[in-house]
Motif scaffolding. Structure first.
Motif, PDB file in Angstrom:
ATOM      1  N   ASP A   1      45.761  57.070  44.313  1.00 15.42           N
ATOM      2  CA  ASP A   1      45.638  56.628  45.691  1.00 15.42           C
ATOM      3  C   ASP A   1      46.184  55.205  45.841  1.00 15.42           C
ATOM      4  N   ARG A   2      46.504  54.876  47.062  1.00 15.99           N
ATOM      5  CA  ARG A   2      46.947  53.516  47.352  1.00 15.99           C
ATOM      6  C   ARG A   2      45.781  52.556  47.105  1.00 15.99           C
ATOM      7  N   GLU A   3      46.075  51.417  46.496  1.00 11.52           N
ATOM      8  CA  GLU A   3      45.026  50.458  46.198  1.00 11.52           C
ATOM      9  C   GLU A   3      45.416  49.063  46.645  1.00 11.52           C
ATOM     10  N   PHE A   4      44.396  48.288  46.962  1.00 13.46           N
ATOM     11  CA  PHE A   4      44.576  46.907  47.376  1.00 13.46           C
ATOM     12  C   PHE A   4      45.023  46.059  46.193  1.00 13.46           C
ATOM     13  N   VAL A   5      45.964  45.135  46.458  1.00 10.55           N
ATOM     14  CA  VAL A   5      46.431  44.221  45.420  1.00 10.55           C
ATOM     15  C   VAL A   5      46.048  42.785  45.760  1.00 10.55           C
ATOM     16  N   ALA A   6      46.417  42.331  46.959  1.00 10.30           N
ATOM     17  CA  ALA A   6      46.160  40.943  47.329  1.00 10.30           C
ATOM     18  C   ALA A   6      46.306  40.791  48.833  1.00 10.30           C
ATOM     19  N   ALA A   7      45.715  39.705  49.353  1.00 12.02           N
ATOM     20  CA  ALA A   7      45.831  39.415  50.775  1.00 12.02           C
ATOM     21  C   ALA A   7      45.867  37.901  50.972  1.00 12.02           C
TER      22      ALA A   7
ATOM     23  N   THR B   1      45.814  34.747  54.309  1.00 14.57           N
ATOM     24  CA  THR B   1      45.792  34.375  55.716  1.00 14.57           C
ATOM     25  C   THR B   1      46.962  33.427  55.974  1.00 14.57           C
ATOM     26  N   TRP B   2      47.613  33.623  57.103  1.00  9.89           N
ATOM     27  CA  TRP B   2      48.837  32.870  57.341  1.00  9.89           C
ATOM     28  C   TRP B   2      48.567  31.391  57.589  1.00  9.89           C
ATOM     29  N   SER B   3      47.495  31.073  58.303  1.00 15.59           N
ATOM     30  CA  SER B   3      47.292  29.691  58.740  1.00 15.59           C
ATOM     31  C   SER B   3      46.995  28.741  57.583  1.00 15.59           C
ATOM     32  N   ASP B   4      46.102  29.130  56.684  1.00 17.14           N
ATOM     33  CA  ASP B   4      45.737  28.204  55.615  1.00 17.14           C
ATOM     34  C   ASP B   4      46.055  28.725  54.222  1.00 17.14           C
ATOM     35  N   GLY B   5      46.616  29.901  54.135  1.00 18.66           N
ATOM     36  CA  GLY B   5      47.024  30.418  52.835  1.00 18.66           C
ATOM     37  C   GLY B   5      45.901  30.852  51.933  1.00 18.66           C
ATOM     38  N   SER B   6      44.720  31.107  52.493  1.00 22.51           N
ATOM     39  CA  SER B   6      43.615  31.610  51.670  1.00 22.51           C
ATOM     40  C   SER B   6      43.988  32.969  51.108  1.00 22.51           C
ATOM     41  N   THR B   7      43.637  33.192  49.860  1.00 19.00           N
ATOM     42  CA  THR B   7      44.023  34.434  49.204  1.00 19.00           C
ATOM     43  C   THR B   7      42.835  35.117  48.551  1.00 19.00           C
ATOM     44  N   ILE B   8      43.004  36.391  48.311  1.00 18.74           N
ATOM     45  CA  ILE B   8      42.046  37.189  47.560  1.00 18.74           C
ATOM     46  C   ILE B   8      42.854  38.200  46.764  1.00 18.74           C
ATOM     47  N   TYR B   9      42.379  38.501  45.563  1.00 22.34           N
ATOM     48  CA  TYR B   9      43.108  39.396  44.674  1.00 22.34           C
ATOM     49  C   TYR B   9      42.204  40.481  44.126  1.00 22.34           C
ATOM     50  N   ALA B  10      42.812  41.605  43.838  1.00 23.46           N
ATOM     51  CA  ALA B  10      42.102  42.638  43.107  1.00 23.46           C
ATOM     52  C   ALA B  10      41.848  42.126  41.691  1.00 23.46           C
TER      53      ALA B  10
ATOM     54  N   SER C   1      42.184  43.543  38.986  1.00 25.98           N
ATOM     55  CA  SER C   1      43.192  44.008  38.040  1.00 25.98           C
ATOM     56  C   SER C   1      44.424  43.106  37.974  1.00 25.98           C
ATOM     57  N   VAL C   2      44.632  42.277  39.000  1.00 26.88           N
ATOM     58  CA  VAL C   2      45.813  41.413  39.029  1.00 26.88           C
ATOM     59  C   VAL C   2      45.460  39.935  39.045  1.00 26.88           C
ATOM     60  N   LYS C   3      44.204  39.622  39.148  1.00 30.51           N
ATOM     61  CA  LYS C   3      43.764  38.231  39.240  1.00 30.51           C
ATOM     62  C   LYS C   3      44.232  37.449  38.007  1.00 30.51           C
ATOM     63  N   GLY C   4      44.800  36.291  38.262  1.00 30.91           N
ATOM     64  CA  GLY C   4      45.313  35.470  37.175  1.00 30.91           C
ATOM     65  C   GLY C   4      46.743  35.785  36.780  1.00 30.91           C
ATOM     66  N   ARG C   5      47.268  36.911  37.240  1.00 29.18           N
ATOM     67  CA  ARG C   5      48.641  37.293  36.903  1.00 29.18           C
ATOM     68  C   ARG C   5      49.549  37.287  38.130  1.00 29.18           C
ATOM     69  N   PHE C   6      48.995  37.643  39.289  1.00 33.27           N
ATOM     70  CA  PHE C   6      49.773  37.714  40.524  1.00 33.27           C
ATOM     71  C   PHE C   6      49.408  36.537  41.427  1.00 33.27           C
ATOM     72  N   THR C   7      50.396  36.076  42.182  1.00 34.24           N
ATOM     73  CA  THR C   7      50.175  35.005  43.145  1.00 34.24           C
ATOM     74  C   THR C   7      50.819  35.371  44.475  1.00 34.24           C
ATOM     75  N   PHE C   8      50.018  35.318  45.512  1.00 40.90           N
ATOM     76  CA  PHE C   8      50.465  35.634  46.854  1.00 40.90           C
ATOM     77  C   PHE C   8      50.703  34.318  47.579  1.00 40.90           C
ATOM     78  N   SER C   9      51.890  34.146  48.136  1.00 46.02           N
ATOM     79  CA  SER C   9      52.210  32.905  48.836  1.00 46.02           C
ATOM     80  C   SER C   9      52.992  33.205  50.103  1.00 46.02           C
ATOM     81  N   ARG C  10      53.187  32.172  50.908  1.00 43.63           N
ATOM     82  CA  ARG C  10      53.912  32.362  52.162  1.00 43.63           C
ATOM     83  C   ARG C  10      54.863  31.201  52.385  1.00 43.63           C
ATOM     84  N   ASP C  11      55.899  31.472  53.157  1.00 47.55           N
ATOM     85  CA  ASP C  11      56.863  30.451  53.568  1.00 47.55           C
ATOM     86  C   ASP C  11      56.918  30.499  55.082  1.00 47.55           C
TER      87      ASP C  11
END
Length: 123
Positions: A43-49, A51-60, A62-72
């Motif tokens: 099934d489809r699973e959540f990886v990361a999310a 927020t655009w305004s302040d860049g707050s992130t949350i990770y699954a 399984s990927v915490k510490g390895r993946f980084t979600f960022s915005r430009d």
């Protein structure tokens, strides 16, 4: 709003890839963005999310510490930097936009989806 995900490919285990997701038609400002993935036969699973305004992130876990979600902000683009990739990270990765700037981990909480980009990690 159309979301375009890119950056997938074939990589060896312990390697890195960076996925991108750009929006056309509307800015990401005021929304939360998410990455999900669907591995073969699963099934489809959540990886990361994020927020655009302040860049707050949350990770699954399984990927915490390895993946980084960022915005430009200037490019209206989000990125998923994936390091130390494992074979179990093999999946089609989807970016999605939530209807408001509230992080959610359920796919039902997102109203716009990109087409997906395939990541294959060879062991």
């Amino acid at each position: 709003v159309q979301l375009q995900a890119s950056g997938g490919g074939l990589v060896q285990a312990r390697g890195s890839l960076r996925l991108s997701c750009v929006a056309s038609g509307r800015s990401f400002s005021g929304y939360a963005l998410g990455w999900f993935r669907r591995a073969p036969g699963k099934d489809r699973e959540f990886v990361a999310a994020i927020t655009w305004s302040d860049g707050s992130t949350i990770y699954a876990d399984s990927v915490k510490g390895r993946f980084t979600f960022s915005r430009d902000n200037a490019k209206n683009t989000v990125y998923l930097q994936m390091n130390s990739l494992k074979s179990e990270d093999t999946a089609v990765y989807y970016c999605a936009r939530a209807p408001r700037e509230t992080i959610v981990t359920l796919s039902s909480g997102y109203d716009y989806w990109g087409q997906g980009t395939l990541v294959t990690v060879s062991s």
